[in-house]
Design an enzyme around this catalytic site. Structure first.
Site, PDB file in Angstrom:
ATOM      1  N   ASP A 125      14.310   9.434  -6.762  1.00 31.13           N
ATOM      2  CA  ASP A 125      13.510   9.290  -5.554  1.00 31.13           C
ATOM      3  C   ASP A 125      12.240  10.127  -5.610  1.00 31.13           C
ATOM      4  OD1 ASP A 125      13.298   8.458  -2.701  1.00 31.13           O
ATOM      5  OD2 ASP A 125      13.370  10.619  -2.391  1.00 31.13           O
TER       6      ASP A 125
ATOM      7  N   GLU B 133      11.285   5.781  -9.000  1.00 32.65           N
ATOM      8  CA  GLU B 133      10.671   5.308  -7.766  1.00 32.65           C
ATOM      9  C   GLU B 133       9.316   5.984  -7.665  1.00 32.65           C
ATOM     10  OE1 GLU B 133       9.762   5.328  -3.293  1.00 32.65           O
ATOM     11  OE2 GLU B 133      10.629   7.077  -4.250  1.00 32.65           O
TER      12      GLU B 133
HETATM   13  C1  GLC Z   1      11.234   7.609  -1.102  1.00 30.87           C
HETATM   14  C2  GLC Z   1      12.208   6.806  -0.277  1.00 30.87           C
HETATM   15  C3  GLC Z   1      11.794   6.879   1.148  1.00 30.87           C
HETATM   16  C4  GLC Z   1      11.806   8.309   1.578  1.00 30.87           C
HETATM   17  C5  GLC Z   1      11.009   9.183   0.634  1.00 30.87           C
HETATM   18  C6  GLC Z   1      11.351  10.609   0.836  1.00 30.87           C
HETATM   19  O1  GLC Z   1       9.965   7.106  -1.074  1.00 30.87           O
HETATM   20  O2  GLC Z   1      12.270   5.500  -0.750  1.00 30.87           O
HETATM   21  O3  GLC Z   1      12.603   6.086   1.963  1.00 30.87           O
HETATM   22  O4  GLC Z   1      11.250   8.393   2.849  1.00 30.87           O
HETATM   23  O5  GLC Z   1      11.271   8.930  -0.712  1.00 30.87           O
HETATM   24  O6  GLC Z   1      12.619  10.901   0.305  1.00 30.87           O
HETATM   25  C1  GLC Z   2       6.859   7.009  -1.407  1.00 35.50           C
HETATM   26  C2  GLC Z   2       5.407   6.550  -1.592  1.00 35.50           C
HETATM   27  C3  GLC Z   2       4.808   6.087  -0.332  1.00 35.50           C
HETATM   28  C4  GLC Z   2       5.920   5.486   0.470  1.00 35.50           C
HETATM   29  C5  GLC Z   2       6.801   6.598   0.949  1.00 35.50           C
HETATM   30  C6  GLC Z   2       8.054   6.154   1.623  1.00 35.50           C
HETATM   31  O1  GLC Z   2       7.259   7.876  -2.365  1.00 35.50           O
HETATM   32  O2  GLC Z   2       4.566   7.359  -2.321  1.00 35.50           O
HETATM   33  O3  GLC Z   2       3.783   5.177  -0.564  1.00 35.50           O
HETATM   34  O4  GLC Z   2       5.385   4.776   1.511  1.00 35.50           O
HETATM   35  O5  GLC Z   2       7.128   7.452  -0.097  1.00 35.50           O
HETATM   36  O6  GLC Z   2       7.806   5.384   2.725  1.00 35.50           O
END
Ligand code: GLC
Ligand code: GLC
Length: 654
Positions: A306, A348
């Site tokens: 993540d 991710e």
């Molecule tokens: C990632 C997850 C998102 C979350 C963020 C912080 O982007 O997909 O849902 O808010 O990380 O953990």
């Molecule tokens: C992610 C991304 C951002 C995304 C968010 C989760 O890591 O960098 O674009 O919208 O965290 O919503």
């Protein structure tokens, strides 16, 4: 876990580490010689990678060889604890072709509570996962987390405990084994950029324990925070401006006078309750490696890394995708290769495509979300113009051997327009204006738009804005069901056929609409992403076999694609060859097999489109349409219905 003897410094450190570790292992009576040989064999193969990757991050600090030895011993402890059936899986995987590039691989993702109530309820849905044809199931974060808002579970209070409302770790391991027996790999989140403020480490830090204060980015005043905030990006400006948050030590009962509140600031990229971990401290690397391996030993076969881009902070930079992020990934990758090689990482990184590609490497993450294809699928559906998507497939689809994209239409997160402005400019498209158009389109503000989306983190200061909504609602199922069904199937046909592992956000396959009640829960009301995280809809799933219903048409269509994909050898692997349809409304690409090729055509416009016989003259005249096995004469050209797609087996003319 601390080892007693420490490793002397020196140029031949690697040999000494190996020597030290081998002796340590020999004294360990918990393991039989055969297993020990397996581990030492892996160590010999990978130790150099471990040393170089850790050196790049920690080489200048004291005790570097201790850091290396500690990483190996962390892996060893996990190897000792690894259940036999998972060790067997490791061995089978070590000399097999990657499973995730196979045409059989299809993923689904859901929240345990929203889709099944709890782990016991989700077990009852395993037959459904089989019916759909899944071989990969991502359960959204299911760990202990703060009450109320926990960012959908992405604020983890313990990596070793399942949220008691959902079940226990033992149940999770059992669930993983049940899935495994059905050929479905369990995918879990490894939320390693931050912990929640309620994690034991964060509580100790808040209470002033110096060892754990160094687990986070905590500063005694605003000096450093101000410096960092000059260049770091705001991710959730609705939650707090900048990236730092005031430490609230009253939460841990630290008594400070109300006149002198805690002066400290802590790095929180996302929400105030998500504290970023400090990987410049090697203890954090070791501690998190142990948590990662714990999840692997409970049956996770893929860990979704993540917010990976954020794990390294460097003054004067954006603090995203720094070189050390990649070194840390390489080091984590080695630790996994030593203890649990069956486990893959999925990155991710929802960032610029030039950055995304750097994570999808065999020695980092074998899998990665494909945010570019995702975003440009939505772009093509809005503009009825495939040029951006087509260029991205031609230039940015290839990934290194042994890796694959995870191709998705949407996720639990917002849709962000992460295409490259330079790519857009080459097609005469101005990135900034185009993003404004896409935001207006998907929030339904653009005249003639079919979409029912909601804006997310609309930041007037930077002009940034992203989009929320379920696939069905964004494609207009509420108001124009006919075309919406076709658009949904079209979008999924791309994820199913460009090469890589297709991932279905469960609910999409029965056309679930936006959750009309998302704002009623006060914990979520400020976060529009909940609009597209609806509860399992009994009614929608019940209709899935009724071919006259919208649900049945979508389910039947997606199920059908999975069947065809599975019986089409050309869909193995990830190779894609571009195909120019000479029609801006029709996307074309080829998936080569042994002798034949599957030509994929997809019409994003609202009218029928024609691809001429001349355009198709590079193939022999007779083609076969996949699915119905119908013979097609390419000399007559191909007519595609509005929002229609075709998969054709063709033979090159030469
Ligand atoms: C990632 C997850 C998102 C979350 C963020 C912080 O982007 O997909 O849902 O808010 O990380 O953990
Ligand atoms: C992610 C991304 C951002 C995304 C968010 C989760 O890591 O960098 O674009 O919208 O965290 O919503």
């Amino acid at each position: 876990m601390q080892h007693e003897n420490s490793i002397p410094q020196g140029l031949d450190g690697q040999e000494q580490v190996l020597q030290f570790v081998r002796e340590h292992l020999l004294r360990d009576t918990r393991v039989d010689p055969e297993d020990r040989a397996v581990f030492t064999g892996r160590l010999t193969t990978h130790v150099h990678r471990l040393v170089t990757s850790l050196y790049a991050v920690y080489g200048s600090g004291p005790g570097f060889w201790d850091t290396v030895a500690q990483a190996v011993l962390t892996a060893w402890e996990a190897f000792v604890a690894r259940p036999r059936d998972l060790k067997d899986l490791d061995r089978r995987r070590e000399d097999a072709q990657p499973w995730f590039t196979s045409r059989d691989a299809v993923g689904g993702v859901c929240y345990v509570d929203r889709f099944g109530g709890d782990l016991a309820g989700l077990r009852e849905r395993i037959p459904y996962f089989r019916e759909l044809g899944l071989t990969y199931l991502h359960l959204m974060p299911l760990y202990e987390a703060p009450e109320g808002n926990s960012d959908g579970g992405y604020a983890v209070s313990s990596y070793r405990h399942v949220d008691p409302a959902l079940g226990t770790m033992a149940e999770l391991a059992e669930f993983a084994a049940l899935l495994r027996a059905q050929g479905i790999a369990l995918v879990l989140d490894f939320v390693f950029n931050h912990t929640s403020n309620e994690h034991a480490w964060a509580r100790a830090a808040a209470a002033g324990d110096p060892f754990y204060e160094r687990f986070y980015w905590i500063y005694p005043d605003r000096t450093m925070p101000d410096e960092f905030e000059l260049t770091a990006r705001e991710i959730f400006p609705d939650d707090h401006p900048g990236v730092f948050t005031r430490v609230d030590s009253t939460e841990v009962g630290r008594t400070l006078s109300p006149l002198h509140p805690d002066p400290r600031w802590v790095w929180t990229t996302f929400h105030r309750f998500q504290w970023d971990l400090n990987y410049s401290n090697p203890h954090v690397f070791h501690a998190m490696a142990a948590e990662m391996l714990f999840l692997a030993n409970h049956g996770a076969q893929v860990l979704r890394l993540d917010a990976v881009a954020f794990i390294w902070k460097q003054l004067g930079t954006s603090c995203e995708s720094q070189p050390q992020v990649h070194d840390l990934l390489r080091a984590f990758n080695v630790v996994m290769a030593l203890a649990a090689p069956a486990v893959e990482f999925k990155s991710e990184a929802i960032v610029h495509p030039d950055e995304v590609i750097r994570y999808i490497q065999p020695d980092q993450c074998a899998l990665s979300y494909n945010p570019l294809q995702m975003a440009l699928t939505w772009d093509a559906l809005a503009t009825r113009d495939v040029r951006m998507l087509s260029a991205a497939l031609a230039e940015r689809h290839a990934t290194p051997e042994g890796t694959a994209w995870v191709n998705y239409v949407r996720s639990h997160d917002d849709i962000g327009w992460t295409f490259s402005d330079e790519d857009a400019a080459r097609l005469g498209i101005a990135g900034h204006d185009h993003r404004r158009f896409l935001n207006a389109f998907y929030t339904g503000r653009h005249p003639g738009s079919f979409a029912h989306g909601v804006a997310f983190q609309d930041n007037p200061r930077t002009g940034d804005c992203r989009i929320c909504g379920t696939t069905a609602s964004l494609l207009g199922l509420e108001t124009e069901p006919g075309p919406a069904v076709d658009r949904i199937l079209l979008a999924y046909s791309l994820a199913m056929s460009t090469g890589g592992l297709p991932l279905i956000y469960l609910g999409d396959e029965v056309g679930q609409l936006n959750d009309a009640h998302w704002q009623e829960n006060p914990d979520n009301a400020h976060d529009a992403r909940w609009v597209h995280r609806p509860l399992y809809s009994e009614a929608d799933y019940e209709r899935r076999h009724d071919l006259f219903s919208v649900q049945g048409r979508i389910f039947g269509g997606i199920r059908g694609m999975i069947t065809v994909r599975r019986s089409t050898p050309e869909f193995d692997g990830t190779t894609l060859i571009p195909f120019d349809t000479h029609n801006d409304h029709v996307l074309g690409y080829q998936r080569p097999g042994g002798h034949s090729v599957v030509l994929c055509l997809a019409n994003v416009s609202d009218w029928s489109q024609f691809v001429t016989g001349e355009t198709l003259s590079g193939f022999l005249p007779t083609a076969t349409s996949l699915g119905d096995d119908e013979r097609v004469d390419l000399r007559a050209g191909i007519l595609l219905e509005a929002h229609g797609f075709r998969w054709l087996r063709v033979l090159p003319a030469v």
